[in-house]
Design a protein around this motif. Structure first.
Motif, mmCIF file in Angstrom:
data_model
loop_
_atom_site.group_PDB
_atom_site.id
_atom_site.type_symbol
_atom_site.label_atom_id
_atom_site.label_comp_id
_atom_site.label_asym_id
_atom_site.label_seq_id
_atom_site.Cartn_x
_atom_site.Cartn_y
_atom_site.Cartn_z
ATOM 1 N N ARG A 139 0.865 -1.254 0.063
ATOM 2 C CA ARG A 139 -0.091 0.019 0.048
ATOM 3 C C ARG A 139 0.866 1.087 0.204
ATOM 4 O O ARG A 139 0.420 2.259 -0.710
ATOM 5 C CB ARG A 139 -0.855 -0.142 1.219
ATOM 6 C CG ARG A 139 -0.412 0.183 2.408
ATOM 7 C CD ARG A 139 -1.533 0.693 3.397
ATOM 8 N NE ARG A 139 -2.402 -0.724 3.859
ATOM 9 C CZ ARG A 139 -1.855 -1.389 5.037
ATOM 10 N NH1 ARG A 139 -0.916 -1.267 5.606
ATOM 11 N NH2 ARG A 139 -2.660 -2.598 5.072
ATOM 12 N N ASP A 140 1.890 1.048 0.637
ATOM 13 C CA ASP A 140 2.728 2.423 0.687
ATOM 14 C C ASP A 140 3.367 2.583 -0.490
ATOM 15 O O ASP A 140 3.921 3.846 -1.018
ATOM 16 C CB ASP A 140 3.964 2.210 1.729
ATOM 17 C CG ASP A 140 3.393 2.093 3.225
ATOM 18 O OD1 ASP A 140 2.274 1.721 3.450
ATOM 19 O OD2 ASP A 140 3.910 2.689 4.187
ATOM 20 N N PHE A 141 3.678 1.528 -1.480
ATOM 21 C CA PHE A 141 4.510 1.929 -2.673
ATOM 22 C C PHE A 141 3.567 2.453 -3.778
ATOM 23 O O PHE A 141 4.125 2.862 -4.845
ATOM 24 C CB PHE A 141 5.166 0.578 -3.134
ATOM 25 C CG PHE A 141 5.889 0.553 -4.439
ATOM 26 C CD1 PHE A 141 6.998 1.057 -4.792
ATOM 27 C CD2 PHE A 141 5.035 0.192 -5.600
ATOM 28 C CE1 PHE A 141 7.847 1.422 -5.757
ATOM 29 C CE2 PHE A 141 5.770 0.172 -6.877
ATOM 30 C CZ PHE A 141 6.932 0.932 -6.939
ATOM 31 N N ILE A 142 2.344 2.481 -3.504
ATOM 32 C CA ILE A 142 1.324 2.655 -4.526
ATOM 33 C C ILE A 142 1.733 4.194 -5.105
ATOM 34 O O ILE A 142 1.942 4.509 -6.235
ATOM 35 C CB ILE A 142 -0.036 2.670 -4.382
ATOM 36 C CG1 ILE A 142 -0.399 1.171 -3.706
ATOM 37 C CG2 ILE A 142 -1.141 3.075 -5.261
ATOM 38 C CD1 ILE A 142 -0.298 0.131 -4.970
ATOM 39 N N PRO A 143 1.774 5.205 -4.004
ATOM 40 C CA PRO A 143 1.846 6.446 -4.506
ATOM 41 C C PRO A 143 3.258 6.758 -5.250
ATOM 42 O O PRO A 143 3.522 7.409 -6.268
ATOM 43 C CB PRO A 143 1.830 7.548 -3.254
ATOM 44 C CG PRO A 143 1.979 6.537 -2.222
ATOM 45 C CD PRO A 143 1.510 5.293 -2.784
ATOM 46 N N SER A 144 4.428 5.810 -4.742
ATOM 47 C CA SER A 144 5.762 5.898 -5.294
ATOM 48 C C SER A 144 5.690 5.553 -6.762
ATOM 49 O O SER A 144 6.147 5.948 -7.505
ATOM 50 C CB SER A 144 6.742 4.817 -4.442
ATOM 51 O OG SER A 144 6.905 5.183 -3.251
ATOM 52 N N GLY A 145 4.708 4.204 -6.921
ATOM 53 C CA GLY A 145 4.881 3.617 -8.354
ATOM 54 C C GLY A 145 4.170 4.790 -9.321
ATOM 55 O O GLY A 145 4.429 4.871 -10.318
ATOM 56 N N ILE A 146 3.120 5.266 -8.709
ATOM 57 C CA ILE A 146 2.284 6.320 -9.470
ATOM 58 C C ILE A 146 3.302 7.370 -9.898
ATOM 59 O O ILE A 146 3.257 7.966 -11.007
ATOM 60 C CB ILE A 146 1.208 6.739 -8.912
ATOM 61 C CG1 ILE A 146 -0.006 5.743 -8.539
ATOM 62 C CG2 ILE A 146 0.242 7.829 -9.674
ATOM 63 C CD1 ILE A 146 -0.251 5.082 -9.665
ATOM 64 N N ALA A 147 4.174 7.729 -8.974
ATOM 65 C CA ALA A 147 5.061 8.988 -9.175
ATOM 66 C C ALA A 147 6.151 8.537 -10.327
ATOM 67 O O ALA A 147 6.246 9.463 -11.369
ATOM 68 C CB ALA A 147 5.731 9.332 -8.048
ATOM 69 N N PHE A 148 6.518 7.260 -10.453
ATOM 70 C CA PHE A 148 7.206 6.845 -11.462
ATOM 71 C C PHE A 148 6.798 6.531 -12.829
ATOM 72 O O PHE A 148 7.280 6.807 -13.610
ATOM 73 C CB PHE A 148 8.058 5.508 -10.765
ATOM 74 C CG PHE A 148 8.985 5.441 -9.600
ATOM 75 C CD1 PHE A 148 10.542 6.467 -9.800
ATOM 76 C CD2 PHE A 148 8.917 5.011 -8.668
ATOM 77 C CE1 PHE A 148 11.066 6.427 -8.811
ATOM 78 C CE2 PHE A 148 9.887 5.102 -7.293
ATOM 79 C CZ PHE A 148 10.961 5.814 -7.663
ATOM 80 N N LEU A 149 5.505 6.173 -12.551
ATOM 81 C CA LEU A 149 4.736 6.084 -13.856
ATOM 82 C C LEU A 149 4.616 7.484 -14.500
ATOM 83 O O LEU A 149 4.948 7.516 -15.772
ATOM 84 C CB LEU A 149 3.434 5.424 -13.685
ATOM 85 C CG LEU A 149 3.378 4.138 -13.311
ATOM 86 C CD1 LEU A 149 1.806 3.546 -13.099
ATOM 87 C CD2 LEU A 149 4.036 3.126 -14.524
ATOM 88 N N LEU A 150 4.215 8.623 -13.789
ATOM 89 C CA LEU A 150 4.113 9.748 -14.430
ATOM 90 C C LEU A 150 5.590 10.297 -14.983
ATOM 91 O O LEU A 150 5.323 11.286 -15.464
ATOM 92 C CB LEU A 150 3.596 10.640 -13.516
ATOM 93 C CG LEU A 150 2.150 10.332 -12.881
ATOM 94 C CD1 LEU A 150 1.708 11.091 -11.707
ATOM 95 C CD2 LEU A 150 1.355 10.422 -14.035
ATOM 96 N N LYS A 151 6.442 9.696 -14.359
ATOM 97 C CA LYS A 151 7.782 10.246 -14.961
ATOM 98 C C LYS A 151 8.186 9.526 -16.061
ATOM 99 O O LYS A 151 9.342 9.639 -16.638
ATOM 100 C CB LYS A 151 8.924 10.335 -13.786
ATOM 101 C CG LYS A 151 8.593 11.432 -12.778
ATOM 102 C CD LYS A 151 8.803 12.653 -13.203
ATOM 103 C CE LYS A 151 9.974 13.262 -13.511
ATOM 104 N NZ LYS A 151 10.340 14.721 -13.738
ATOM 105 N N GLY A 152 7.679 8.421 -16.423
ATOM 106 C CA GLY A 152 8.044 7.568 -17.471
ATOM 107 C C GLY A 152 9.166 6.535 -17.039
ATOM 108 O O GLY A 152 9.923 5.949 -17.943
ATOM 109 N N GLU A 153 9.394 6.398 -15.976
ATOM 110 C CA GLU A 153 10.048 5.268 -15.318
ATOM 111 C C GLU A 153 9.479 4.210 -14.866
ATOM 112 O O GLU A 153 8.861 3.712 -13.758
ATOM 113 C CB GLU A 153 10.827 5.945 -14.259
ATOM 114 C CG GLU A 153 11.531 7.151 -14.592
ATOM 115 C CD GLU A 153 12.043 8.103 -13.467
ATOM 116 O OE1 GLU A 153 11.810 7.542 -12.302
ATOM 117 O OE2 GLU A 153 12.260 9.141 -13.576
ATOM 118 N N TYR A 154 9.028 3.034 -15.967
ATOM 119 C CA TYR A 154 8.221 2.030 -15.980
ATOM 120 C C TYR A 154 8.891 0.596 -15.055
ATOM 121 O O TYR A 154 8.113 -0.068 -14.592
ATOM 122 C CB TYR A 154 7.733 1.820 -17.166
ATOM 123 C CG TYR A 154 7.057 2.656 -17.906
ATOM 124 C CD1 TYR A 154 6.191 3.662 -17.165
ATOM 125 C CD2 TYR A 154 7.326 3.046 -19.189
ATOM 126 C CE1 TYR A 154 5.364 4.979 -17.950
ATOM 127 C CE2 TYR A 154 6.605 4.102 -19.871
ATOM 128 C CZ TYR A 154 5.797 4.884 -19.214
ATOM 129 O OH TYR A 154 5.363 6.101 -19.859
#
Length: 673
Positions: free
Chosen positions: A199-214
């Motif tokens: 659950r804690d990684f979800i905003p981290s994952g979204i941030a990386f997705l928004l930066k194009g780091e998949y």
């Protein structure tokens, strides 16, 4: 070459590489879950071997620098596993998207570190304790790209946040796999904050997705899938199949029978080691939501189409959709199954779980591939969506009109046409709510059970109900209206209150068990959590009211960096840093970054938003238009409503009564018309 041929060559010495059960897991095209990973025992997690003997290192092309005298938590912060090819290998191994491998001297597989993640040479580097700007060369920062080798100062709050988010990254076999919960270098007591929480990684994952780091998100999705359904136990009892872990940790342990080698192990925690031994219900639901977001943002749908991923989705759904003793379409759970993971009176049908459940059902329906094995679960999924949306919208919603209706309820009604279906006593309406409820606005209550309504405002449940379209458009606007009307209570000096109001006095003693961490206006009991900024932002963007989120972000920016990014804030107005709050909390950092990125590009929020389904709207309208006082008769005389699901080529028959309904699927078998 094929995967099996590559493995044979690795063992035969044709290609110089270390033995590793999964260093390149993100590049394998796995045909079935059973072949996706070699598992070494029930409780020992996934593992990757790394040889440290000098002779073996030379034979396998491995150069390793060891660090002594560092704790496991320090290792996560100061070690980075960097994969490079041996000199005898001329190029890089890359993937063409279908599991076929080829050599390419120009491509690099890891955009995060500008290194190659694969069965290559493992090389450890020590990261300096001071802030280093090397990563800014490989990951573009927000705004102007800074190409300096070392940052001499933090130019903005966003730059600082990105730097700390990357410092919290965890690596497994040379590949980024997640972010730890908190990365406070001054704290000696880490508890389990040095682990990667789903659950804690979800905003981290979204941030990386928004930066194009998949890559980090893809690795996280696939590796956590391999930890699903492990037979972890507490007191000889195993959880249900399909359960996703609450967290996992990368451990480096000696290799059995060989003192000259170590191996990396992914050790999951399903709650058997957690404080209070709380098993997570929300982990699998968040995993499904992130999986859809990854496909929407990256355009890579091959991940969600994999057989093992499809199987993982179905296992989560089967666990959540299993029949039991509960009569309601909501998900019945124990106390503390979600973000509020301590005793706070959440047992039963807490709103947060229902909102995530509804969102995960919609995401799953969108991602499940049509096949014979999916027909039954898709049918059950559609039925549950209709029933759940009706139940939440009709019985969880409260505004001034509904509050006055409850105030005039009659009790002890026994009949099919009862108005007070759950036997709610009007005296349950708390005095604070009578004065607090605005004339304009409303919200979903926190919980509903027989003779019990939890009237507290729970932020995540309400915000995600807007994001997932669990509530109607009018109800969504009403929730945002209430937030604006009660800004001083819900936002004040630091957004956002996790719930309102706090439990105090004897109520706090009885419900929380006198929890010393959940004292009034602290932690889960009315504390302010900056990570909620990203959910608030998505809800506001969806309803075309971004100015609300912008105002909240501006308030957070005034303090959050100076306060060292705390986990939560205390007091009624959020003026103090939480008394037991961890500093440099990763999801506080990531929540702020996601909010900023989405406000800069609102269209990106579509990867998380689920629009209201027209078929569900039709079904819900039929339910609302049904006579609520119609007496239930024999099955053959029941009135039925037919909603056509063209995409499934099936007919959903809704048999309505005052509170009882059956939802059946039929192909041409229609009765009672």
């Amino acid at each position: 070459m094929g995967t099996s041929e590559a493995v044979l060559q690795a063992f035969s010495g044709a290609v110089p590489r270390p033995f590793c059960s999964g260093p390149c897991f993100s590049k394998l095209d796995i045909a079935s879950p059973s072949r996706s990973f070699v598992r070494f025992g029930k409780r020992r997690g996934l593992r990757c071997r790394q040889f440290h003997n000098s002779s073996k290192s030379l034979q396998n092309g491995i150069g390793i620098r060891q660090f002594a005298g560092k704790s496991a938590s320090e290792s996560l912060r100061v070690l980075r596993c960097k994969c490079q090819h041996a000199e005898s290998v001329s190029g890089l191994t890359a993937e063409d998207g279908k599991g076929t491998w080829f050599v390419d001297n120009t491509q690099k597989l890891n955009p995060i570190h500008d290194t190659v993640n694969g069965p290559n040479v493992l090389e450890f580097e020590e990261l300096k304790a001071e802030k280093v700007g090397l990563l800014s060369d490989h990951l573009p920062a927000v705004g102007t790209v800074n190409n300096a080798v070392h940052k001499t100062s933090v130019t903005s709050v966003e730059d600082e946040a990105w730097e700390m988010l990357r410092e919290s990254m965890v690596y497994y076999c040379g590949s980024p796999i997640g972010t730890i919960a908190a990365n406070d270098p001054t704290s000696s007591s880490v508890l389990n904050y040095d682990q990667v929480f789903i659950r804690d990684f979800i905003p981290s994952g979204i941030a990386f997705l928004l930066k194009g780091e998949y890559e980090i998100v893809r690795n996280f999705i696939l590796y956590t899938l391999q930890l699903q359904s492990w037979e972890k136990t507490m007191d000889c009892h195993s959880p249900g199949q399909g359960l996703m872990p609450a967290s996992f940790k990368v451990r480096t342990v000696p290799l059995d029978g060989d003192d000259s080698a170590t191996e990396e192990v992914l050790d999951p925690d399903f709650g058997e080691a957690a404080i209070g031994r709380v098993a997570p219900v929300d982990s699998g639901l968040w995993w499904i939501i992130l999986l859809r977001a990854y496909g929407k943002c990256s355009g890579d749908l091959t991940v969600q189409e994999r057989i093992d991923v499809q199987t993982g989705i179905k296992m989560i759904l089967k666990l959540c959709l299993a029949d039991g003793f509960d009569m309601f379409p909501t998900l019945l759970v124990a106390d503390g199954p979600c973000m509020i993971d301590r005793r706070m009176g959440l047992h039963g049908h807490p709103l947060e779980i229902q909102a995530l459940f509804y969102s995960a059902l919609l995401c799953s329906r969108e991602m499940l591939t049509p096949e014979d094995g999916s027909a039954d679960i898709i049918r059950a999924l559609n039925n549950r969506l209709v029933a759940l949306s009706f139940h939440i919208r009709e019985y969880y919603w409260i505004d001034m009109k509904k509050l006055n209706e409850i105030y005039r309820y009659k009790t002890e009604e026994y009949s099919y046409d009862a108005v007070n279906k759950f036997n709610i006593y009007p005296d349950q309406i708390p005095p604070w709510l009578v004065e607090w409820m605005p004339n304009k606005g409303g919200y979903l209550i926190g919980n509903l059970q027989p003779a019990h309504m939890d009237f507290r405002f729970f932020s995540l449940g309400n915000l995600w109900s807007v994001v997932s379209s669990l509530v109607t458009v009018d109800q969504s606007h009403a929730i945002l209206d209430l937030i604006e009307a009660k800004w001083a209570d819900l936002v004040a000096e630091m957004p956002f209150k996790i719930c309102y109001p706090a439990l105090e006095g004897q109520e706090w003693q009885i419900i929380t068990g006198s929890d010393p961490k959940n004292t009034p206006w602290s932690y889960h009991n009315g504390g302010s959590w900056p990570t909620l900024l990203w959910q608030l932002t998505i809800a506001c963007i969806k309803m075309n009211r971004p100015e609300i989120a912008t105002r909240a972000v501006e308030i957070a920016e005034k303090r959050i960096s100076q306060d060292k990014w705390p986990e939560y804030y205390d007091t009624k107005r959020g003026r103090f840093i939480g008394k037991q709050s961890c500093l440099y909390q990763t999801w506080s950092i990531a929540g702020y970054l996601v909010a900023k990125l989405l406000l800069a590009d609102p269209t990106a929020a579509r990867m998380l938003i689920t629009e209201e389904d027209s078929e569900l709207v039709n079904a819900f309208s039929c339910m609302i238009s049904a006579n609520p006082r119609r007496k239930r008769g024999p099955k053959s005389s029941q009135q039925t409503y037919i909603i056509m699901y063209s995409d499934l080529a099936s007919t959903v028959i809704l048999e309505m009564s005052c509170f009882y309904w059956d939802i059946e699927t039929s192909l041409g078998c229609v009765h009672g018309i």
